[in-house]
Design a protein around this motif. Structure first.
Motif, short mmCIF file in Angstrom:
data_model
loop_
_atom_site.label_atom_id
_atom_site.label_comp_id
_atom_site.label_asym_id
_atom_site.label_seq_id
_atom_site.Cartn_x
_atom_site.Cartn_y
_atom_site.Cartn_z
N GLU A 1 13.14 9.06 -2.44
CA GLU A 1 14.38 9.68 -2.07
C GLU A 1 15.49 8.64 -1.90
OE1 GLU A 1 16.01 12.50 1.39
OE2 GLU A 1 14.28 13.13 0.23
N MET A 2 15.16 7.49 -1.39
CA MET A 2 16.16 6.45 -1.19
C MET A 2 16.78 6.02 -2.52
SD MET A 2 15.73 2.72 0.58
CE MET A 2 16.08 3.22 2.25
N ALA A 3 15.98 5.92 -3.56
CA ALA A 3 16.48 5.49 -4.87
C ALA A 3 17.08 6.65 -5.66
CB ALA A 3 15.36 4.85 -5.68
N GLN A 4 16.75 7.87 -5.29
CA GLN A 4 17.19 9.07 -5.98
C GLN A 4 16.90 9.00 -7.48
OE1 GLN A 4 21.24 10.01 -4.88
NE2 GLN A 4 20.73 10.07 -2.71
N GLY A 5 15.70 8.60 -7.81
CA GLY A 5 15.28 8.51 -9.20
C GLY A 5 14.06 7.62 -9.32
N ARG A 6 13.76 7.24 -10.53
CA ARG A 6 12.57 6.44 -10.81
C ARG A 6 12.69 5.01 -10.33
NH1 ARG A 6 10.13 7.61 -16.61
NH2 ARG A 6 8.32 8.42 -15.54
N CYS A 7 11.52 4.45 -9.97
CA CYS A 7 11.42 3.04 -9.58
C CYS A 7 10.21 2.43 -10.26
CB CYS A 7 11.23 2.91 -8.07
SG CYS A 7 12.70 3.29 -7.11
N ALA A 8 10.26 1.12 -10.43
CA ALA A 8 9.13 0.38 -10.97
C ALA A 8 8.71 -0.67 -9.94
CB ALA A 8 9.51 -0.31 -12.28
N THR A 9 7.40 -0.86 -9.80
CA THR A 9 6.89 -1.91 -8.92
C THR A 9 7.05 -3.23 -9.64
OG1 THR A 9 5.23 -0.36 -8.09
CG2 THR A 9 4.89 -2.70 -7.60
N VAL A 10 7.72 -4.19 -8.99
CA VAL A 10 7.94 -5.49 -9.63
C VAL A 10 7.22 -6.64 -8.92
CG1 VAL A 10 10.11 -4.83 -10.70
CG2 VAL A 10 10.13 -5.88 -8.44
N ALA A 11 6.81 -6.41 -7.66
CA ALA A 11 6.12 -7.50 -6.94
C ALA A 11 5.28 -6.94 -5.81
CB ALA A 11 7.12 -8.50 -6.39
N LEU A 12 4.25 -7.69 -5.48
CA LEU A 12 3.40 -7.41 -4.33
C LEU A 12 3.15 -8.75 -3.65
CD1 LEU A 12 1.52 -5.78 -2.54
CD2 LEU A 12 -0.19 -5.92 -4.34
N ASP A 13 3.73 -8.92 -2.48
CA ASP A 13 3.65 -10.20 -1.77
C ASP A 13 2.56 -10.17 -0.71
OD1 ASP A 13 5.90 -10.88 -3.20
OD2 ASP A 13 7.26 -10.37 -1.58
N GLY A 14 1.71 -11.16 -0.71
CA GLY A 14 0.79 -11.40 0.38
C GLY A 14 -0.15 -10.28 0.74
N MET A 15 -0.76 -9.64 -0.22
CA MET A 15 -1.74 -8.59 0.08
C MET A 15 -2.96 -9.23 0.72
SD MET A 15 -1.85 -5.33 -0.53
CE MET A 15 -2.96 -3.97 -0.57
N VAL A 16 -3.34 -8.74 1.90
CA VAL A 16 -4.47 -9.30 2.65
C VAL A 16 -5.46 -8.17 2.92
CG1 VAL A 16 -5.16 -10.41 4.80
CG2 VAL A 16 -2.99 -11.01 3.75
N PHE A 17 -6.73 -8.39 2.59
CA PHE A 17 -7.77 -7.41 2.87
C PHE A 17 -8.55 -7.91 4.09
CE2 PHE A 17 -6.75 -6.86 -1.55
CZ PHE A 17 -6.65 -5.48 -1.66
N HIS A 18 -8.42 -7.19 5.21
CA HIS A 18 -9.06 -7.60 6.45
C HIS A 18 -10.50 -7.11 6.57
CE1 HIS A 18 -5.14 -8.92 7.87
NE2 HIS A 18 -4.66 -7.76 7.53
N GLN A 19 -10.75 -5.88 6.13
CA GLN A 19 -12.08 -5.27 6.24
C GLN A 19 -12.28 -4.28 5.10
OE1 GLN A 19 -13.29 -3.50 9.88
NE2 GLN A 19 -12.61 -5.20 11.15
N PRO A 20 -13.54 -4.03 4.74
CA PRO A 20 -13.80 -3.03 3.70
C PRO A 20 -13.66 -1.60 4.25
CG PRO A 20 -15.86 -3.92 4.53
CD PRO A 20 -14.76 -4.69 5.19
N VAL A 21 -13.51 -0.66 3.35
CA VAL A 21 -13.47 0.77 3.69
C VAL A 21 -14.72 1.39 3.09
CG1 VAL A 21 -12.23 2.94 3.38
CG2 VAL A 21 -10.96 0.81 3.72
N SER A 22 -15.42 2.19 3.88
CA SER A 22 -16.66 2.82 3.42
C SER A 22 -16.42 4.29 3.09
CB SER A 22 -17.74 2.74 4.52
OG SER A 22 -18.01 1.39 4.84
N VAL A 23 -17.27 4.84 2.24
CA VAL A 23 -17.20 6.26 1.92
C VAL A 23 -17.31 7.04 3.22
CG1 VAL A 23 -18.38 8.17 0.75
CG2 VAL A 23 -18.15 5.95 -0.39
N GLY A 24 -16.42 8.00 3.42
CA GLY A 24 -16.43 8.80 4.63
C GLY A 24 -15.46 8.33 5.70
N ASP A 25 -14.95 7.08 5.58
CA ASP A 25 -13.96 6.61 6.54
C ASP A 25 -12.66 7.39 6.35
OD1 ASP A 25 -15.68 4.67 7.49
OD2 ASP A 25 -14.67 3.00 6.47
#
Length: 85
Positions: A1-25
């Motif tokens: 809604e903020m862009a009022q139209g299409r957007c493209a992902t251009v970057a992902l900074d510092g993605m950190v995975f702290h713990q896994p997710v299990s089936v059913g979580d």
């Protein structure tokens, strides 16, 4: 809604995975706009998990990152966000 139209992902900074997710979580995603430019939007995203049947207080953050999106026109070229022309 903020862009009022299409957007493209251009970057992902510092993605950190702290713990896994299990089936059913149960997984909850929270996002917050942390900045805008003339054509871009930066969003901080967090994912939290809770094991099935556990109280809400046991939720733990499993990942987080900052995503940058650019508003695009019908020709996939960057365009100004509304109000930033």
């Amino acid at each position: 809604e903020m862009a009022q139209g299409r957007c493209a992902t251009v970057a992902l900074d510092g993605m950190v995975f702290h713990q896994p997710v299990s089936v059913g979580d149960e997984v909850s995603i929270y996002a917050k706009v942390i900045g805008t430019g003339r054509t871009s939007i930066r969003i901080h995203v967090e994912a939290w998990k809770r094991s099935r049947g556990q109280p809400l207080a046991t939720s733990v953050r499993v990942t987080q990152g900052v995503f940058t999106y650019v508003a695009i026109d019908q020709n996939r070229k960057p365009r100004p966000l509304p109000g930033k022309e």
